[in-house]
Design an enzyme around this catalytic site. Structure first.
Site, PDB file in Angstrom:
ATOM      1  N   CYS A 119       0.808  -1.236   0.000  1.00 11.52           N
ATOM      2  CA  CYS A 119       0.000   0.000   0.000  1.00 11.52           C
ATOM      3  C   CYS A 119       0.833   1.275   0.000  1.00 11.52           C
ATOM      4  O   CYS A 119       0.521   2.221  -0.740  1.00 11.52           O
ATOM      5  CB  CYS A 119      -0.946  -0.009   1.198  1.00 11.52           C
ATOM      6  SG  CYS A 119      -0.226  -0.654   2.707  1.00 11.52           S
ATOM      7  N   HIS A 234      -2.819   6.230   4.709  1.00 11.17           N
ATOM      8  CA  HIS A 234      -1.380   6.395   4.910  1.00 11.17           C
ATOM      9  C   HIS A 234      -0.937   7.766   4.406  1.00 11.17           C
ATOM     10  O   HIS A 234      -1.367   8.218   3.334  1.00 11.17           O
ATOM     11  CB  HIS A 234      -0.598   5.347   4.105  1.00 11.17           C
ATOM     12  CG  HIS A 234      -0.708   3.939   4.622  1.00 11.17           C
ATOM     13  ND1 HIS A 234      -1.299   3.607   5.821  1.00 11.17           N
ATOM     14  CD2 HIS A 234      -0.261   2.769   4.084  1.00 11.17           C
ATOM     15  CE1 HIS A 234      -1.218   2.287   5.989  1.00 11.17           C
ATOM     16  NE2 HIS A 234      -0.601   1.759   4.952  1.00 11.17           N
TER      17      HIS A 234
HETATM   18  N1  LIG Z   1      -4.716  -3.558   4.739  1.00 13.11           N
HETATM   19  C1  LIG Z   1      -4.001  -2.948   3.802  1.00 13.11           C
HETATM   20  O1  LIG Z   1      -3.807  -1.713   3.763  1.00 13.11           O
HETATM   21  C2  LIG Z   1      -3.381  -3.765   2.742  1.00 13.11           C
HETATM   22  C3  LIG Z   1      -2.796  -3.135   1.694  1.00 13.11           C
HETATM   23  C4  LIG Z   1      -2.177  -3.903   0.714  1.00 13.11           C
HETATM   24  C5  LIG Z   1      -2.184  -5.259   0.844  1.00 13.11           C
HETATM   25  N2  LIG Z   1      -2.772  -5.860   1.901  1.00 13.11           N
HETATM   26  C6  LIG Z   1      -2.731  -7.302   1.983  1.00 13.11           C
HETATM   27  O2  LIG Z   1      -4.049  -7.833   1.829  1.00 13.11           O
HETATM   28  C7  LIG Z   1      -4.167  -9.001   2.620  1.00 13.11           C
HETATM   29  C8  LIG Z   1      -5.377  -8.889   3.537  1.00 13.11           C
HETATM   30  O3  LIG Z   1      -5.318  -7.712   4.329  1.00 13.11           O
HETATM   31  P1  LIG Z   1      -6.597  -7.287   5.211  1.00 13.11           P
HETATM   32  O4  LIG Z   1      -6.232  -5.986   5.812  1.00 13.11           O
HETATM   33  O5  LIG Z   1      -7.839  -7.421   4.406  1.00 13.11           O
HETATM   34  O6  LIG Z   1      -6.564  -8.444   6.338  1.00 13.11           O
HETATM   35  P2  LIG Z   1      -7.757  -8.964   7.281  1.00 13.11           P
HETATM   36  O7  LIG Z   1      -8.809  -7.916   7.423  1.00 13.11           O
HETATM   37  O8  LIG Z   1      -7.113  -9.496   8.480  1.00 13.11           O
HETATM   38  O9  LIG Z   1      -8.425 -10.175   6.423  1.00 13.11           O
HETATM   39  C9  LIG Z   1      -7.753 -11.365   6.159  1.00 13.11           C
HETATM   40  C10 LIG Z   1      -8.607 -12.256   5.253  1.00 13.11           C
HETATM   41  O10 LIG Z   1      -7.876 -13.443   4.939  1.00 13.11           O
HETATM   42  C11 LIG Z   1      -8.670 -14.578   5.288  1.00 13.11           C
HETATM   43  N3  LIG Z   1      -7.805 -15.698   5.685  1.00 13.11           N
HETATM   44  C12 LIG Z   1      -6.945 -15.732   6.719  1.00 13.11           C
HETATM   45  N4  LIG Z   1      -6.340 -16.951   6.763  1.00 13.11           N
HETATM   46  C13 LIG Z   1      -6.852 -17.676   5.756  1.00 13.11           C
HETATM   47  C14 LIG Z   1      -6.651 -19.003   5.288  1.00 13.11           C
HETATM   48  N5  LIG Z   1      -5.797 -19.834   5.879  1.00 13.11           N
HETATM   49  N6  LIG Z   1      -7.357 -19.420   4.205  1.00 13.11           N
HETATM   50  C15 LIG Z   1      -8.239 -18.600   3.589  1.00 13.11           C
HETATM   51  N7  LIG Z   1      -8.479 -17.327   3.985  1.00 13.11           N
HETATM   52  C16 LIG Z   1      -7.777 -16.876   5.045  1.00 13.11           C
HETATM   53  C17 LIG Z   1      -9.532 -14.088   6.431  1.00 13.11           C
HETATM   54  O11 LIG Z   1     -10.640 -14.952   6.594  1.00 13.11           O
HETATM   55  P3  LIG Z   1     -11.391 -15.081   8.047  1.00 13.11           P
HETATM   56  O12 LIG Z   1     -12.296 -13.872   8.142  1.00 13.11           O
HETATM   57  O13 LIG Z   1     -12.137 -16.347   7.885  1.00 13.11           O
HETATM   58  O14 LIG Z   1     -10.339 -15.095   9.084  1.00 13.11           O
HETATM   59  C18 LIG Z   1      -9.912 -12.712   5.889  1.00 13.11           C
HETATM   60  O15 LIG Z   1     -10.903 -12.837   4.893  1.00 13.11           O
HETATM   61  C19 LIG Z   1      -2.828  -9.175   3.323  1.00 13.11           C
HETATM   62  O16 LIG Z   1      -2.040 -10.032   2.523  1.00 13.11           O
HETATM   63  C20 LIG Z   1      -2.257  -7.802   3.327  1.00 13.11           C
HETATM   64  O17 LIG Z   1      -0.861  -7.821   3.381  1.00 13.11           O
HETATM   65  C21 LIG Z   1      -3.389  -5.148   2.850  1.00 13.11           C
END
Ligand SMILES: NC(=O)c1ccc[n+]([C@@H]2O[C@H](COP(=O)([O-])OP(=O)(O)OC[C@H]3O[C@@H](n4cnc5c(N)ncnc54)[C@H](OP(=O)(O)O)[C@@H]3O)[C@@H](O)[C@H]2O)c1
Length: 338
Positions: A119, A234
């Site tokens: 991000c 950010h």
């Molecule tokens: N947040 C940001 O600003 C941002 C920016 C760029 C990239 N990202 C990337 O995007 C990804 C998600 O970020 P987020 O902020 O959305 O995280 P989050 O809110 O914690 O959500 C994580 C998601 O992944 C699922 N998950 C976790 N373990 C899993 C597994 N073993 N199998 C299948 N699904 C699984 C969770 O499902 P449950 O609900 O069932 O736990 C949930 O849907 C990360 O890789 C992060 O690095 C985030």
């Protein structure tokens, strides 16, 4: 969509609907914890297994690095093209790392997996691309002020929980998402330190991903990533040294004309980009554009964006749209979904 219950996944689902993405069907996947849950719009969460992943054209992943590492190749094998939000595939040579306004043509060479950048890198390169094209960037010195939503849902809850406790003069729970209390604090520790490493992985991503996206390994980059008690959005203070002289006025003109960028730059009237204003918007906002008094070919600027939107979900959906428009959903020679 893998990770459909998370912050980024929820937003990707919303954006696909809002922007009218021409999907025949969208299937949400998440961890075993969420299987069977009904999401807004009535979609029911599925679990990942060798059968449930068959028959897709596109798979949008936002479920963390290890899930992407394991399941993205399986989706590709089953005939889908993967757009992945995690860091797992980003620096692999045969995986394009693409920002829709910056290097969309890199999609042409995809082999089934396309990476969505980190991000803080994403928002910065949208603003830097027009400057790089006009004057050639030689060096960047970056300090980030990163929101807790970049860490995930649990970190947002932790900031709000700690703030509430402290305002009510109660002890806080031991920190879980970060090494220290995040409420009313600033942590020079966004990301993790690998053993023996004096930069966090977040700082290294900013350095390496910027060079890959701008296709210029010669850019010298110094980065300090700081986590601040902001829920979402950010902010980045960036010092940009160019090969050719570039005035702040010209930089403002270039940025105002650039796709995906809005300039807000009237500091005398207290007008500059703010995280709370950028939240919910897809643009990257740039302000405080000024000459670095310490260098005749350097500018300082302040770059802000919604890390969950342009920093993740919006760009992923824009990449899906580009793949569709350009007939690149199925790379040549790859099996297509039935
Ligand atoms: N947040 C940001 O600003 C941002 C920016 C760029 C990239 N990202 C990337 O995007 C990804 C998600 O970020 P987020 O902020 O959305 O995280 P989050 O809110 O914690 O959500 C994580 C998601 O992944 C699922 N998950 C976790 N373990 C899993 C597994 N073993 N199998 C299948 N699904 C699984 C969770 O499902 P449950 O609900 O069932 O736990 C949930 O849907 C990360 O890789 C992060 O690095 C985030």
């Amino acid at each position: 969509m893998v990770g459909a219950t998370g912050q980024v996944g929820t937003l990707m689902l919303e954006l696909l609907r809002e922007r009218g993405f021409p999907a025949r069907e969208i299937v949400p996947f998440a961890s075993a914890r969420s299987v069977g849950r009904t999401l807004d719009g009535g979609l029911v969460v599925q679990g990942l297994d060798d059968e449930s992943i068959q028959g897709f054209d596109l798979a949008l992943f936002s479920a963390g690095s290890s899930t992407s590492g394991k399941w993205a190749p399986k989706f590709v094998q089953a005939g889908a093209t993967v757009i992945d939000n995690s860091s797992h595939w980003r620096m692999q040579d045969d995986v394009p790392l693409v920002v829709s306004e910056v290097n969309p043509d890199a999609l042409d060479a995809h082999n089934g997996i396309i990476a969505n950048p980190n991000c803080s890198t994403m928002q910065m390169v949208v603003a830097l691309k027009p400057i790089h094209d006009a004057a050639g960037i030689e060096r960047l010195v970056i300090s980030t002020y990163q929101a807790v939503s970049g860490t995930g849902k649990a970190a947002v809850d932790e900031l709000l929980g700690q703030s509430h406790a402290l305002l009510h003069e109660r002890e806080i729970e031991p920190p879980d998402s970060y090494a220290h209390q995040i409420a009313f604090n600033a942590l020079p520790h966004a990301g993790t330190f690998a053993a023996g490493e004096d930069h966090t992985d977040e700082e290294l991503k900013l350095i390496n991903e910027t060079r890959k996206i701008l296709d210029d390994p010669a850019i010298r980059i110094s980065a300090t990533c700081v986590r601040v008690p902001v829920v979402n959005g950010h902010s980045e203070a960036v010092n940009v040294q160019t090969r050719d002289e570039l005035s702040p006025e010209r930089a403002r003109e270039l940025l105002a004309a650039a796709p995906g960028v809005s300039v807000i730059d009237d500091p005398g009237a207290a007008l500059y980009p703010l995280a709370i204003d950028a939240t919910g918007k897809d643009d990257v906002f740039v302000g405080r554009i000024r000459r670095d008094p310490g260098h005749e070919r350097a500018l300082d600027m302040w770059i802000v964006a919604d890390n969950l939107r342009k920093g993740a979900a919006t760009n992923a959906v824009q990449l899906a749209e580009l793949l569709h428009e350009r007939g690149l959903v199925h790379p040549q020679g790859a099996p297509s979904a039935t």
